[in-house]
Write a protein that holds these residues in place. Structure first.
Motif, mmCIF file in Angstrom:
data_model
loop_
_atom_site.group_PDB
_atom_site.id
_atom_site.type_symbol
_atom_site.label_atom_id
_atom_site.label_comp_id
_atom_site.label_asym_id
_atom_site.label_seq_id
_atom_site.Cartn_x
_atom_site.Cartn_y
_atom_site.Cartn_z
ATOM 1 N N VAL A 116 -25.560 -50.840 4.278
ATOM 2 C CA VAL A 116 -24.157 -50.622 4.617
ATOM 3 C C VAL A 116 -23.657 -49.307 4.018
ATOM 4 O O VAL A 116 -23.003 -48.506 4.692
ATOM 5 C CB VAL A 116 -23.314 -51.815 4.115
ATOM 6 C CG1 VAL A 116 -21.845 -51.475 4.139
ATOM 7 C CG2 VAL A 116 -23.595 -53.052 4.959
ATOM 8 N N ARG A 117 -24.010 -49.083 2.753
ATOM 9 C CA ARG A 117 -23.464 -47.899 2.067
ATOM 10 C C ARG A 117 -24.023 -46.589 2.602
ATOM 11 O O ARG A 117 -23.468 -45.527 2.343
ATOM 12 C CB ARG A 117 -23.702 -48.020 0.558
ATOM 13 C CG ARG A 117 -22.886 -49.132 -0.077
ATOM 14 C CD ARG A 117 -23.175 -49.275 -1.547
ATOM 15 N NE ARG A 117 -22.608 -48.176 -2.328
ATOM 16 C CZ ARG A 117 -21.376 -48.170 -2.828
ATOM 17 N NH1 ARG A 117 -20.571 -49.194 -2.619
ATOM 18 N NH2 ARG A 117 -20.946 -47.148 -3.523
ATOM 19 N N ALA A 118 -25.130 -46.685 3.349
ATOM 20 C CA ALA A 118 -25.706 -45.473 3.929
ATOM 21 C C ALA A 118 -25.022 -45.080 5.240
ATOM 22 O O ALA A 118 -25.325 -44.034 5.815
ATOM 23 C CB ALA A 118 -27.201 -45.682 4.170
ATOM 24 N N TRP A 121 -19.592 -45.055 8.593
ATOM 25 C CA TRP A 121 -18.374 -45.828 8.793
ATOM 26 C C TRP A 121 -18.001 -46.688 7.580
ATOM 27 O O TRP A 121 -16.971 -47.326 7.544
ATOM 28 C CB TRP A 121 -18.449 -46.710 10.043
ATOM 29 C CG TRP A 121 -19.767 -47.411 10.288
ATOM 30 C CD1 TRP A 121 -20.700 -47.045 11.205
ATOM 31 C CD2 TRP A 121 -20.292 -48.577 9.624
ATOM 32 N NE1 TRP A 121 -21.781 -47.908 11.158
ATOM 33 C CE2 TRP A 121 -21.552 -48.852 10.206
ATOM 34 C CE3 TRP A 121 -19.831 -49.399 8.597
ATOM 35 C CZ2 TRP A 121 -22.352 -49.923 9.795
ATOM 36 C CZ3 TRP A 121 -20.622 -50.465 8.184
ATOM 37 C CH2 TRP A 121 -21.869 -50.713 8.786
ATOM 38 N N ALA A 122 -18.879 -46.710 6.563
ATOM 39 C CA ALA A 122 -18.640 -47.642 5.454
ATOM 40 C C ALA A 122 -17.659 -47.068 4.437
ATOM 41 O O ALA A 122 -17.614 -45.858 4.215
ATOM 42 C CB ALA A 122 -19.960 -47.960 4.757
ATOM 43 N N ASP A 123 -16.908 -47.953 3.821
ATOM 44 C CA ASP A 123 -16.028 -47.582 2.719
ATOM 45 C C ASP A 123 -16.860 -47.621 1.439
ATOM 46 O O ASP A 123 -17.268 -48.687 0.995
ATOM 47 C CB ASP A 123 -14.886 -48.607 2.645
ATOM 48 C CG ASP A 123 -14.051 -48.442 1.385
ATOM 49 O OD1 ASP A 123 -14.253 -47.444 0.658
ATOM 50 O OD2 ASP A 123 -13.199 -49.313 1.134
ATOM 51 N N THR A 124 -17.128 -46.455 0.878
ATOM 52 C CA THR A 124 -17.984 -46.421 -0.319
ATOM 53 C C THR A 124 -17.167 -46.195 -1.588
ATOM 54 O O THR A 124 -17.733 -45.890 -2.641
ATOM 55 C CB THR A 124 -19.061 -45.321 -0.203
ATOM 56 O OG1 THR A 124 -18.438 -44.138 0.293
ATOM 57 C CG2 THR A 124 -20.177 -45.729 0.720
ATOM 58 N N THR A 125 -15.859 -46.383 -1.491
ATOM 59 C CA THR A 125 -15.055 -46.222 -2.708
ATOM 60 C C THR A 125 -15.276 -47.393 -3.663
ATOM 61 O O THR A 125 -15.096 -47.279 -4.860
ATOM 62 C CB THR A 125 -13.550 -46.128 -2.379
ATOM 63 O OG1 THR A 125 -13.201 -47.249 -1.575
ATOM 64 C CG2 THR A 125 -13.227 -44.849 -1.647
ATOM 65 N N LEU A 478 -23.633 -62.134 5.996
ATOM 66 C CA LEU A 478 -22.512 -62.334 5.073
ATOM 67 C C LEU A 478 -21.975 -61.004 4.564
ATOM 68 O O LEU A 478 -21.160 -60.965 3.639
ATOM 69 C CB LEU A 478 -22.952 -63.193 3.881
ATOM 70 C CG LEU A 478 -23.092 -64.679 4.174
ATOM 71 C CD1 LEU A 478 -23.677 -65.407 2.970
ATOM 72 C CD2 LEU A 478 -21.741 -65.288 4.541
ATOM 73 N N SER A 479 -22.412 -59.906 5.168
ATOM 74 C CA SER A 479 -22.025 -58.583 4.688
ATOM 75 C C SER A 479 -20.503 -58.413 4.632
ATOM 76 O O SER A 479 -19.971 -57.816 3.700
ATOM 77 C CB SER A 479 -22.651 -57.516 5.594
ATOM 78 O OG SER A 479 -22.192 -56.254 5.227
#
Ligand code: TPP
Ligand code: MG
Length: 769
Positions: A116-118, A121-125, A478-479
């Motif tokens: 997901v973090r790659a 579109w992901a929120d990596t904050t 469950l992400s």
């Protein structure tokens, strides 16, 4: 909690309640250290099933668990026997129960976090979390733990901690000597950090005293069973044994003599896993993101009279022993449930609890907005198989610039190409944290498959271990809740091998993970591909598995409609309670299983109107509706469509006598029927299920023939809906290879067999007309 549930709460049915005091005591220090001192809001934890009471107690102290639920431990609506995401209300991150699965789940959760973090579109904050498993040492007997170690290594697993409660006891007894060395070697082989916590601070101090070296050598050489037995017998027994074996009338004897029996027992029980300062030091020292296993030596039943006894797994303290425990902990009678009872400085402890970092961010359940579906993708009307259609539908989605396409992640246990995920992978690439080119492409070797790995890749390649597939689908499914980013996971495998991962599938459903499972090929229709790969029971698995809506479409257009529906169904809100008539879970949503086939069949030319697509989703529609003269209904599911149609034509004569019911989901049809029955029993007299409405047009005297390339019980129940006589055709034995023609004839599911069955319902007609 456990004592109350077993000895104080009235037992109305005489059935044992149970609970694991010894397993809980074994982990109390480890869990206290982690939850109160080490864990952060972004970490996710799988707690060893039998330490559930410790978890609930910790959440109670943190203000996240109610007294009522503790009092009702193991009762209806109370705190669960094993930590449960779906049934507990105190923020369980990862359910456990079937040993080994929660452990491996953390590894897949970590891979999903990386995936997901790659993504752009992901929120990596939000900070990266550690996926932590609190592991019973006997869980390491489960094969799925090693399957996941191997898979994790391939994917560069990070941010994963396994804390092993190394009490050297399982359910039946004490483990083999020498196991520690094997376990350590295995973890090192997979490039994990290994941190061993063998001695507590008290023991390390004693070792530094004169004679301490000999005590340490004795502890190191002591067999597991002897150590446990002495732990159970207590201080006097320790003194006798140690004096016998290492007493020297000198330094060692003096070391022993300086301690009372109680102090000696405490010293010998002061293993690393019970020493909060040692635990804290080691957890805090583990700063890298490399996967780390902590092997924490413990005593099962630590600090209780159960300590060390080989039969203590389900053992419980007597009322007298609990009374002694109460007094020793300064707990006043009648104040047992008070959170800070018996402590010297309750206010100081409360201030500390208010600052615990694990609890700092409120609810641990995250959410992610629903991804819009894009409507059914139709892929033509030429002859095709459902498996081929699946590949083309997914390819059509891959071509779109849609959120749906971006949020889909596919995965497969080494059957990516043979289950038709190839076109999708060609367009969307494989996932890896760093770019890997396709060597075959670079070397200009022609291949239909591009195999490029990249951080934005959307296919996760797995080795051949179906348990891993289902654990991966569980974690990816469950992400939204674990990591706040929605994924729409699609897993493909061969239908018979669902059985190989069934417990992990059940576990994923129990956690309410959301995924699309595509199983192909199925049944005997895979023909020459081999008798060993035929699946018979899978339609019944699909019906019986809670949380999984199963479909077996015959035609490509049905599959298009079902997949479009599935992407929505997978995202429906999981918290709403289904009402009685709505047992198909249309409100709550769930996961979806598609049983597909490699057999190419003719496709119908038709308009997909609302009535038809509704029927497909509800589970059945009339391919040929019944007339008032109807004598026979042929109800088929899946790939036998053409056999059913051919039989209806063969029966000849007045063709209005034969109706054909296309069943797309025996599962949903059946669930709807049960739901309507329940609703009527509860007073809703007008409740009608889809199958009751469909069969209402069939005259009472007509017979019903059901046909499926799978176990006949899948459709056999249709006769009980309105009481029609029924003949059930299907497959009950497997292992015979042959052509489709050979096998259908052999098992009596071809058009001739259906026709013969139909004739038996039509008195006066010649059997071979
Ligand atoms: C797959 C599975 N098989 C069997 C069991 C029954 N069972 C529950 S606990 C247990 C032994 C656990 O030993 P260990 O992991 O060492 O935990 P401890 O209680 O010693 O901390 C067994 C066999 C189970 N829960 N799951
Ligand atoms: Mg154990």
């Amino acid at each position: 909690m456990i004592h109350h549930a077993n000895h104080i709460r009235p037992n109305v049915d005489g059935v044992k309640v149970g609970g694991h005091q010894a397993s809980s005591a074994s982990m109390a220090a480890i869990m206290s250290t982690l939850y109160f001192g080490v864990l952060r809001p972004e970490d996710r934890v799988a707690v060893k099933p039998h330490a559930a009471p410790v978890f609930h107690a910790i959440q109670y102290l943190l203000g996240k668990q109610t007294l009522e639920k503790l009092v009702d431990f193991r009762a209806f609506g109370g705190a669960q026997s094993y930590p449960s995401r779906t049934k507990d209300t105190d923020d369980v991150d990862i359910s456990t129960g079937s040993v080994g699965l929660g452990v491996a789940f953390t590894a897949f959760a970590s891979l999903v976090q990386d995936y997901v973090r790659a993504k752009s579109w992901a929120d990596t904050t939000r900070p990266e979390g550690r996926m932590v498993a609190l592991v019973g040492d006997a869980e390491l007997d489960e094969g799925n733990v090693y399957e996941c170690l191997l898979e994790g290594w391939k994917h560069g697993l990070r941010n994963t901690w396994w804390v092993i409660d190394y009490n050297r006891q399982s359910l039946d007894g004490v483990v083999r000597e020498g196991l520690y060395d094997r376990i350590e070697a295995i973890f090192r082989a997979f490039d994990w950090n290994v941190v061993t916590l063998k001695y507590g601070a008290l023991q390390r101090e004693a070792f530094a005293e004169p004679g301490g070296e000999r005590l340490k050598a004795w502890i190191d050489a002591a067999p597991n069973a002897l150590y446990s037995a002495l732990m159970f017998r207590g201080g006097a027994a320790w003194r006798e044994r140690l004096s016998d074996e290492i007493g020297d009338q000198g330094a060692v004897s003096a070391l022993l003599a300086r301690r009372s029996d109680a102090e000696l027992a405490e010293l010998m029980a002061n293993l690393g896993g019970h020493c909060v300062p040692s635990l804290l030091e080691q957890f805090e020292a583990a700063q890298s993101d490399k996967p780390t296993v902590f092997i924490a030596y413990t005593v099962k039943g630590w600090a209780t009279p159960l300590a060390g006894h080989k039969d203590n797994h389900a053992g419980q303290m007597t009322s007298t022993q609990i009374e002694q425990l109460r007094q020793s902990m300064n707990v006043r009678e009648g104040h047992e449930w008070e959170p800070l009872e018996g402590l010297k400085d309750p206010k100081g402890v409360q201030d500390f609890l208010n600052r615990v970092s694990f609890n700092a961010a409120g609810s641990r359940r995250l959410s992610s907005p629903q991804v819009e579906t894009i409507g059914p993708q139709f892929v033509g009307t030429g002859p095709t198989s459902t498996q081929a259609a699946f590949g083309r539908i997914l390819d059509a989605i891959a071509k779109t610039d849609s959120d749906l396409a971006r949020r889909i992640v596919t995965t497969s246990p080494d059957v990516t190409v043979s289950t038709n995920l190839g076109p999708w992978v060609n367009r969307r690439n494989l996932f890896a944290r760093s770019e890997v080119a396709d060597v075959f492409q670079r070397e200009a070797i022609p291949s239909t498959q591009k195999w490029r790995f990249a951080p934005d890749g959307q296919h996760i390649e797995l080795g051949i271990a179906e348990m891993n597939l289902f654990l991966m689908l569980g974690a990816a499914g469950l992400s939204h809740s674990l990591f706040g980013e929605r994924l729409l996971p699609i897993g493909t495998l061969y239908d018979p091998f669902i059985s190989r991962g069934l417990d992990a599938l059940n576990y994923a459903c129990y956690q309410d993970a959301r995924f699309l499972l595509v199983a192909t090929p199925s049944g005997v229709s895979l023909a020459g591909e081999g008798g060993a790969h035929q699946s018979i029971a899978s339609p019944l698995i699909g019906m019986a598995q809670d949380g999984l809506a199963s479909f077996e479409p015959a035609f490509a257009d049905e599959l298009s409609v079902i997949m479009d529906w599935a992407f929505d169904y997978m995202q429906r809100q999981g918290d709403a309670r289904p009402d009685l008539a709505d047992w198909p879970r249309d409100v709550t949503g769930g996961s979806v299983y598609l049983r597909l086939s490699t057999r190419t069949i003719e496709q119908p030319m038709r308009v997909m109107d609302k009535a038809l697509s509704d029927g497909i989703i509800r589970g059945a529609y009339w391919l040929k509706p019944p007339t008032p003269q109807c004598e026979v209904v042929i109800a088929y599911q899946g790939v036998l469509a053409n056999e059913a149609i051919e039989a209806s034509a063969q029966i000849g004569g007045d063709r209005r006598n034969v109706a054909v019911l296309a069943v797309t989901s025996a599962d949903r049809l059946n669930a709807g029927w049960h739901g309507a029955q329940r609703a009527r029993l509860h007073g809703d007299r007008d409740a009608r299920s889809h199958i009751e409405t469909l069969l209402a047009d069939v005259p009472d005297r007509a017979g019903l023939i059901t046909a499926i390339d799978g176990h006949p019980a899948t459709l056999g129940w249709l006769g009980s809906v309105l009481g029609h006589r029924t003949i059930t055709l299907g497959v009950e034995h497997f292992g015979q290879t042959g052509t489709v023609h050979d096998l259908y004839a052999h098992f009596g599911i071809d058009a001739a067999a259906i026709t013969a069955a139909a004739r038996s319902f039509m008195p006066g007609r010649r059997a071979n007309a």
